[in-house]
Scaffold this motif. Structure first.
Motif, PDB file in Angstrom:
ATOM      1  N   LEU A  79      15.083  59.930  77.595  1.00 17.60           N
ATOM      2  CA  LEU A  79      16.706  59.329  77.177  1.00 17.60           C
ATOM      3  C   LEU A  79      16.102  57.709  77.555  1.00 17.60           C
ATOM      4  CD1 LEU A  79      19.328  59.588  77.370  1.00 17.60           C
ATOM      5  CD2 LEU A  79      19.240  60.216  79.858  1.00 17.60           C
ATOM      6  N   GLU A  80      15.146  57.549  78.346  1.00 12.01           N
ATOM      7  CA  GLU A  80      15.236  56.033  78.551  1.00 12.01           C
ATOM      8  C   GLU A  80      14.686  55.125  77.474  1.00 12.01           C
ATOM      9  OE1 GLU A  80      12.181  56.857  81.544  1.00 12.01           O
ATOM     10  OE2 GLU A  80      13.582  55.743  83.126  1.00 12.01           O
ATOM     11  N   TYR A  81      13.908  56.159  76.754  1.00 12.53           N
ATOM     12  CA  TYR A  81      13.622  55.047  75.121  1.00 12.53           C
ATOM     13  C   TYR A  81      15.458  53.997  74.295  1.00 12.53           C
ATOM     14  CZ  TYR A  81       8.737  56.074  75.682  1.00 12.53           C
ATOM     15  OH  TYR A  81       7.258  56.087  76.507  1.00 12.53           O
ATOM     16  N   VAL A  82      15.939  55.892  74.326  1.00 12.52           N
ATOM     17  CA  VAL A  82      17.282  55.503  73.849  1.00 12.52           C
ATOM     18  C   VAL A  82      17.981  53.902  74.195  1.00 12.52           C
ATOM     19  CG1 VAL A  82      19.598  56.819  72.823  1.00 12.52           C
ATOM     20  CG2 VAL A  82      17.355  57.779  72.670  1.00 12.52           C
ATOM     21  N   ILE A  83      18.134  54.428  76.044  1.00 14.55           N
ATOM     22  CA  ILE A  83      18.447  52.962  76.576  1.00 14.55           C
ATOM     23  C   ILE A  83      18.517  51.555  76.588  1.00 14.55           C
ATOM     24  CG2 ILE A  83      19.077  52.475  78.771  1.00 14.55           C
ATOM     25  CD1 ILE A  83      19.572  55.139  79.200  1.00 14.55           C
ATOM     26  N   PHE A  84      16.872  51.962  75.827  1.00 17.68           N
ATOM     27  CA  PHE A  84      16.287  50.705  75.570  1.00 17.68           C
ATOM     28  C   PHE A  84      17.029  50.090  74.112  1.00 17.68           C
ATOM     29  CE2 PHE A  84      12.616  51.715  78.703  1.00 17.68           C
ATOM     30  CZ  PHE A  84      13.476  51.204  80.036  1.00 17.68           C
ATOM     31  N   MET A  85      16.121  51.489  73.112  1.00 16.12           N
ATOM     32  CA  MET A  85      16.963  50.222  72.298  1.00 16.12           C
ATOM     33  C   MET A  85      17.863  50.558  71.983  1.00 16.12           C
ATOM     34  SD  MET A  85      16.300  53.043  68.357  1.00 16.12           S
ATOM     35  CE  MET A  85      17.594  54.200  69.088  1.00 16.12           C
ATOM     36  N   GLY A  88      18.147  46.585  73.554  1.00 18.35           N
ATOM     37  CA  GLY A  88      17.804  45.495  71.843  1.00 18.35           C
ATOM     38  C   GLY A  88      18.742  45.244  70.919  1.00 18.35           C
ATOM     39  N   ILE A  89      19.233  46.524  70.557  1.00 19.81           N
ATOM     40  CA  ILE A  89      20.627  46.024  69.682  1.00 19.81           C
ATOM     41  C   ILE A  89      21.466  45.811  70.129  1.00 19.81           C
ATOM     42  CG2 ILE A  89      21.458  47.502  68.732  1.00 19.81           C
ATOM     43  CD1 ILE A  89      20.238  49.585  68.300  1.00 19.81           C
ATOM     44  N   ILE A  90      22.084  45.586  71.603  1.00 20.92           N
ATOM     45  CA  ILE A  90      22.791  44.616  72.377  1.00 20.92           C
ATOM     46  C   ILE A  90      22.883  43.564  71.978  1.00 20.92           C
ATOM     47  CG2 ILE A  90      24.548  44.463  74.303  1.00 20.92           C
ATOM     48  CD1 ILE A  90      24.332  47.257  74.296  1.00 20.92           C
ATOM     49  N   GLY A  91      21.194  43.032  73.258  1.00 19.94           N
ATOM     50  CA  GLY A  91      21.000  42.023  73.033  1.00 19.94           C
ATOM     51  C   GLY A  91      21.056  41.178  71.122  1.00 19.94           C
ATOM     52  N   GLY A  92      20.441  41.720  70.191  1.00 23.56           N
ATOM     53  CA  GLY A  92      20.455  40.711  69.718  1.00 23.56           C
ATOM     54  C   GLY A  92      21.657  40.644  68.776  1.00 23.56           C
ATOM     55  N   LEU A  93      23.015  41.210  69.562  1.00 23.32           N
ATOM     56  CA  LEU A  93      23.644  41.228  68.761  1.00 23.32           C
ATOM     57  C   LEU A  93      24.634  40.478  69.350  1.00 23.32           C
ATOM     58  CD1 LEU A  93      25.353  44.440  68.133  1.00 23.32           C
ATOM     59  CD2 LEU A  93      24.901  43.629  66.011  1.00 23.32           C
ATOM     60  N   VAL A  94      24.456  39.790  70.143  1.00 28.23           N
ATOM     61  CA  VAL A  94      24.877  39.228  71.572  1.00 28.23           C
ATOM     62  C   VAL A  94      24.216  38.055  70.896  1.00 28.23           C
ATOM     63  CG1 VAL A  94      24.868  37.719  73.239  1.00 28.23           C
ATOM     64  CG2 VAL A  94      25.755  40.400  73.286  1.00 28.23           C
TER      65      VAL A  94
END
Length: 122
Positions: A79-85, A88-94
């Protein structure tokens, strides 16, 4: 003089973190405003030599190459890997949104109509 300073910075970061390429990249980004290929070669040579000397000096110690050592004794749950992913996606989109807005804002500021309405403050 600039080449010596770049090589010294690369060697210092290389020995501090045990990463010769990291030292060269740090020297490239932060130390020099002008970085010709001759300086790059000298900085890389200094960083590799510093890392080699550090590994020879610290070869008898079992703690690792650098002064500090980190041991990971806990494992991450899936679950932590999913949260980190997702982070990362949110940071890339921002970041992509910020870049798009910044490009549009810069294009707007470059127009003569904008420059006539907004005066530079000196």
């Amino acid at each position: 003089r600039r080449e010596l300073f770049s090589a010294a910075a690369a060697a210092g970061v290389s020995t501090a973190f045990g990463a010769p390429l990291g030292g060269v990249l740090f020297s490239l980004e932060e130390v020099s405003s002008h970085f010709p290929s001759r300086t790059l070669l000298r900085a890389f040579t200094a960083a590799v030599a510093a890392a080699a000397v550090l590994s020879l000096v610290k070869a008898s110690q079992s703690q690792g190459l650098t002064v500090f050592n980190v041991e990971y004794r806990t494992t991450c749950s899936p679950l932590e890997y999913v949260i980190f992913m997702l982070l990362g996606i949110i940071g890339g989109l921002v970041g992509a949104t910020f870049n798009a807005i910044n490009i549009r804002w810069s294009a707007l500021r470059a127009r003569p109509s904008f420059r006539r309405r907004v005066h530079a403050i000196v």
